[in-house]
Enzyme design. Structure first.
Site, PDB file in Angstrom:
ATOM      1  CD  GLU A 177      -2.144 -18.917   5.513  1.00 30.86           C
ATOM      2  OE1 GLU A 177      -3.122 -19.441   6.085  1.00 30.86           O
ATOM      3  OE2 GLU A 177      -1.104 -19.704   5.457  1.00 30.86           O
ATOM      4  CG  ASN A 205      -1.793   1.169   1.353  1.00 30.10           C
ATOM      5  OD1 ASN A 205      -1.509   2.304   0.896  1.00 30.10           O
ATOM      6  ND2 ASN A 205      -2.976   0.715   1.913  1.00 30.10           N
ATOM      7  CE  LYS A 210      -2.063  -0.268   5.814  1.00 29.68           C
ATOM      8  NZ  LYS A 210      -2.113  -1.812   6.003  1.00 29.68           N
ATOM      9  CG  ASP A 218     -11.305   6.093   6.911  1.00 30.86           C
ATOM     10  OD1 ASP A 218     -11.069   5.808   8.119  1.00 30.86           O
ATOM     11  OD2 ASP A 218     -10.448   6.047   6.213  1.00 30.86           O
ATOM     12  CG  ASP A 251      -3.027  -6.888  11.081  1.00 28.77           C
ATOM     13  OD1 ASP A 251      -3.096  -7.032   9.966  1.00 28.77           O
ATOM     14  OD2 ASP A 251      -3.789  -7.504  12.036  1.00 28.77           O
ATOM     15  NE  ARG A 274      -2.300   1.994   8.747  1.00 32.64           N
ATOM     16  CZ  ARG A 274      -3.581   2.091   8.667  1.00 32.64           C
ATOM     17  NH1 ARG A 274      -3.927   3.403   8.462  1.00 32.64           N
ATOM     18  NH2 ARG A 274      -4.209   1.137   8.550  1.00 32.64           N
ATOM     19  CG  PHE A 301      -8.431   2.884   3.365  1.00 33.96           C
ATOM     20  CD1 PHE A 301      -7.904   3.901   4.279  1.00 33.96           C
ATOM     21  CD2 PHE A 301      -8.382   1.618   4.103  1.00 33.96           C
ATOM     22  CE1 PHE A 301      -6.978   3.536   5.200  1.00 33.96           C
ATOM     23  CE2 PHE A 301      -7.679   1.322   5.252  1.00 33.96           C
ATOM     24  CZ  PHE A 301      -6.793   2.020   5.665  1.00 33.96           C
ATOM     25  N   GLY A 302     -11.663   1.795   3.062  1.00 30.92           N
ATOM     26  CA  GLY A 302     -12.205   1.058   3.922  1.00 30.92           C
ATOM     27  C   GLY A 302     -13.417   1.459   4.792  1.00 30.92           C
TER      28      GLY A 302
END
Ligand code: IMP
Length: 202
Positions: A42, A11, A14, A157, A71, A183, A154-155
């Site tokens: 993973e 990303n 970030k 938000d 994360d 973050r 994003f997401g």
């Protein structure tokens, strides 16, 4: 502080954020792509810290630089902290956030303001060239709104309402969000941890 940091993410947003935060240290921050590293990882940990460490450790196998990874997720208190560490995979990785967001709003139908509390959580992990591992965690507290608002970010938000601003995080500018976000705060804590380790060796 000296040296280079590789941020274990695909990303670009970030990477830009951590570059801004680390600017005053003189350290160079590279994306995995810029460092020439490409791995599929993973995320099978059970905590944000574990997942961040899994990513950082894997990328650290390919570089002598400091490797950092993050994360994050959204915890909705009324839903027993769902979607939590499964936030990206909630209702399926490829499902649009319009659908994910509407689903959360629907699951909170009839739930009062005071019970709509939620938080974004972020853990940052760093693996240093000497093998030392550091983690930090930070949150931003808010509430789930009644409809999507705002077009930044994003997401989740557009449904994450921050009472302090009277806005969702999708209505904040990038700079405003970075100052208060989970973050941004976790990254600034990591910067302090790195300084402390460099100065004290422990
Ligand atoms: P990851 O940390 O990149 O694995 O992503 C975790 C998921 O949590 C994202 O895909 C989003 O669904 C959600 N999330 C984490 N931070 C934010 C944020 O700042 N805004 C909106 N959604 C977020």
């Amino acid at each position: 502080m000296k040296g280079r940091i590789v941020f274990a993410t695909g990303n670009a947003g970030k990477v830009k954020e951590i570059q801004m935060i680390m600017e005053d240290t003189g350290m160079e921050v590279l994306s995995m792509k810029e460092a020439g590293i490409s791995v599929d990882i993973e995320e099978n940990g059970t905590t944000y810290e574990e997942n961040a460490l899994i990513k950082a450790r894997e990328v650290a196998k390919y570089t002598d630089a400091i490797v950092m990874a993050d994360d994050s997720g959204l915890e909705v208190d009324y839903l027993n902290k769902e979607p939590g560490i499964l936030s990206a995979r909630y209702l399926g990785e490829d499902t649009s956030y319009r659908i994910k967001n509407q689903n959360l709003i629907d699951r909170l139908e009839g739930v009062s303001d005071e019970k709509r509390t939620a938080r974004f959580v972020c853990a940052i992990a760093a693996v240093l060239p000497d093998g030392k591992e550091l983690t930090t965690r930070a949150t931003i507290e808010g509430r789930i709104g009644y409809e999507e608002k705002g077009s930044h970010g994003f997401g989740y938000d557009p449904i994450f309402y921050v009472p302090q601003f009277g806005k969702t995080t999708a209505e904040l500018t990038e700079e405003e969000k970075n100052q208060v976000s989970h973050r941004g705060k976790a990254l600034r804590l990591m910067k302090e941890e790195l300084k402390r380790y460099e100065n004290t060796g422990c």
